[in-house]
Scaffold this active site. Structure first.
Site, mmCIF file in Angstrom:
data_model
loop_
_atom_site.group_PDB
_atom_site.id
_atom_site.type_symbol
_atom_site.label_atom_id
_atom_site.label_comp_id
_atom_site.label_asym_id
_atom_site.label_seq_id
_atom_site.Cartn_x
_atom_site.Cartn_y
_atom_site.Cartn_z
ATOM 1 N N GLU A 294 0.805 -1.141 -0.058
ATOM 2 C CA GLU A 294 -0.012 -0.128 0.153
ATOM 3 C C GLU A 294 0.913 1.313 -0.107
ATOM 4 O O GLU A 294 1.768 1.336 0.876
ATOM 5 C CB GLU A 294 -0.971 0.023 1.200
ATOM 6 C CG GLU A 294 -1.846 -1.240 1.186
ATOM 7 C CD GLU A 294 -2.710 -1.293 -0.217
ATOM 8 O OE1 GLU A 294 -2.886 -0.267 -0.750
ATOM 9 O OE2 GLU A 294 -2.622 -2.392 -0.567
ATOM 10 N N CYS A 328 -1.360 9.331 3.852
ATOM 11 C CA CYS A 328 -1.503 9.145 2.571
ATOM 12 C C CYS A 328 -2.738 9.419 1.750
ATOM 13 O O CYS A 328 -2.951 9.815 0.582
ATOM 14 C CB CYS A 328 -1.503 7.408 2.234
ATOM 15 S SG CYS A 328 -2.580 6.552 3.471
#
Ligand code: NAP
Length: 523
Positions: A294, A328
């Site tokens: 990720e 993020c």
């Protein structure tokens, strides 16, 4: 430490409440917890490898980014030999651990959140001190760690009883989920408890053994988490804590032939490197390594001419500057319809002027420091680039104080090919770009190699429909901010260079840590 009891039947999943510290007693408890953890600052932490403590004398030091002269923890760093031992022992212990009855694994996984909950203020304080989170952001991180465990424990209950298969005449047909083997858990520093806990507990509850290679910025939080795994009853050899830099031990762990999977969350470049190294089979390796990666984002919020501009401006500011833009999911691009552009930029300017920056332990500050001196320099360099690429509207420099403080910065009139529009900055820097209309805004939003989160503010149902269909992100939000994904409600993961889209906190996440086996028995 007490070990809270856990009932074998888990009640329905409910998200852990996040503390806003608005009650005076909570604010006081937070300060008391900080005092308690401060008494431990500078302590030495050993490695935990092959079920035993190890010292190497080579220490990694973590500091308080609000006050870099304050040492938070000193951590013995693994040598390459110890890193090798960590993965080889995890591999050797896997057959035994994988036979642990599933009920027992669920019980241990469900004890983790019970223990963290008991020590919640203390964990908040560690995150304030070592990661530079404000109290609210720290509590959101700790709450998410709790949620991941509660959720995955329940998902494991579900996975332990898969849906029946079609039964062939004269056969008993079934499919069971087997754990993969020994895996490497590589978390980032920005959700130093939640992401590490989520990846680790998902791997353990499905029956894998793990080697945790924590971020070098937040090793103390990792050491505290390892204590919780012990207290929750996970056997001494089911997990290892292998502190050390990515360059010194990371490659070795990823490349080792006994590594079965790597669960990574971090930047695009490191994720791609891990994916590449893991793809090459090594001598003695008999499987294709699985990589769950990720990675970064360049997340956009579209503000349409038919939007509630006040609510959109609040959403953009919260998404761009919460935890100093170091999420993020943070909004780093606001794409605004030309009809409301000037008005919106003015609103942004007013709201950003109200943000306070300073030591994260002071509840009066909305923003704390960025994580490190290196990050501060990179972000300030990007701000200089942005000043040339657009028009500075707010911020534009370091903020005062000893810590790694940066002013919340807004740069308007940015072209979609500009570096600050395309590259992940990972700091409090927002680019604002003008769109001709909603279709153009969608085009601009998708003009990126990433595809993690995105939001669109509009009251027009047809435009909402278009955004649902065409906004190419793993996590889309309509008329709300693009940060703050909740476990169970917003399974998290992105498209394209944002990663493998494993959807952490979602019903399918545990599937990444298992391999299904089909069994047909003639009866
Ligand atoms: P990073 O620099 O990529 O580091 C992440 C982890 O990888 C750290 O533990 C790091 O260890 C380790 N590492 C570095 N080099 C390695 C190597 N060669 N082999 C194995 N491991 C290695 O990222 P970060 O700065 O910690 O985190 C910020 C990034 O994470 C941003 O790009 C952000 O968007 C992304 N992120 C993504 C998500 C998501 O769900 N998509 C969530 C959070 C963050 P060291 O610290 O020792 O270098």
């Amino acid at each position: 430490m007490t070990t809270p009891a856990v009932s074998p039947r888990l009640a329905a999943f409910v998200n852990e409440a996040v503390n806003t510290f608005s009650k005076p007693e909570d604010a006081a408890a937070a300060q008391a917890a900080l005092k308690k953890v401060r008494a431990e600052f500078g302590r030495e932490y050993e490695l935990w490898i092959a079920g035993a403590r190890h010292k190497t004398g080579d220490l990694l030091t973590s500091v308080n980014p609000s006050k870099p002269s304050e040492i938070i923890g000193k951590h013995h760093k693994a040598t390459p030999e110890l890193a090798k031992l960590a993965i080889e022992d995890a591999h050797a212990y896997f057959p035994e651990f994988s036979r642990t009855p599933v009920e027992k694994r669920i019980e241990m996984a469900a004890r983790v959140p019970a223990i963290i909950r008991e020590r919640k203020f203390e964990f908040d304080a560690w995150l304030v001190a070592e990661a530079g989170k404000t109290w609210y952001e720290a509590d959101a991180d700790v709450s998410e760690a709790i949620d991941f465990c509660e959720y995955y424990a329940r998902q494991m209950q579900r996975m332990a009883k898969p849906d029946p298969l079609v039964q062939m005449p004269g056969e008993r047909d079934e499919m069971v989920y087997l754990p993969l083997g020994a895996g490497i858990i590589i978390p980032p520093w920005n959700f130093p408890l939640a992401i590490m806990t989520g990846m680790s507990v998902a791997a353990l509850v499905t029956g894998n053994t793990i080697v945790i290679k924590p971020s070098s910025e937040t090793p103390t939080i990792a050491a505290k988490f390892a204590e919780v795994l012990h207290a929750a009853g996970f056997p001494a050899r089911s997990f290892a804590l292998c502190t050390g830099s990515g360059s010194a031990v990371g490659d070795l762990l990823v490349e080792h032939p006994k590594t079965r999977f790597v669960s990574f969350t971090g930047s695009r470049d490191v994720g791609l490197r891990i994916n590449e190294l893991a793809a090459k089979p090594r001598k003695g390796q008999i499987w294709i390594k699985r990589v769950i990666a990720e990675m970064g984002g360049k997340d956009a919020i579209i503000v349409d001419r038919e939007a509630d501009l006040e609510s959109a401006a609040t959403g953009v500011v919260q998404s761009a500057f919460g935890y100093q833009g170091q999420k993020c999911s943070a909004c780093s691009r606001a794409i605004v319809d030309q009809a409301v552009y000037d008005e919106f930029v003015e609103k942004l300017k007013t709201k950003v002027a109200e943000l306070t920056v300073g030591p994260s332990e002071d509840p009066a500050n909305y923003m704390g420091p960025v994580i490190s001196a290196g990050a501060k320099k990179t972000i300030l360099d990007y701000i200089e680039t942005g000043k040339k690429e657009g028009r500075l509207v707010a911020g534009g420099a370091a903020a005062t104080g000893d810590g790694y403080f940066i002013q919340p910065t807004v740069i308007a009139d940015i072209d979609s090919k500009a570096r600050v529009f395309q590259e992940e900055i990972f700091g409090p820097v927002l680019s604002v770009t003008k769109a001709r209309d909603f279709d153009h805004a969608l085009q601009l939003a998708n003009d990126t190699e990433y595809g993690l989160t995105g939001a669109a503010y509009t009251k027009n149902p047809e435009k909402i429909r278009k955004a649902r269909e065409e906004f190419f992100v793993g996590n889309l939000y309509i008329n709300r901010k693009c940060t703050g994904a909740m476990v169970g409600a917003h399974p998290f993961g992105g498209f394209n260079m944002s990663g493998t889209d494993s959807k952490a906190g979602g019903p399918d996440y545990l599937l990444q840590f298992v391999q299904p086996k089909s069994i047909a028995e003639k009866i």
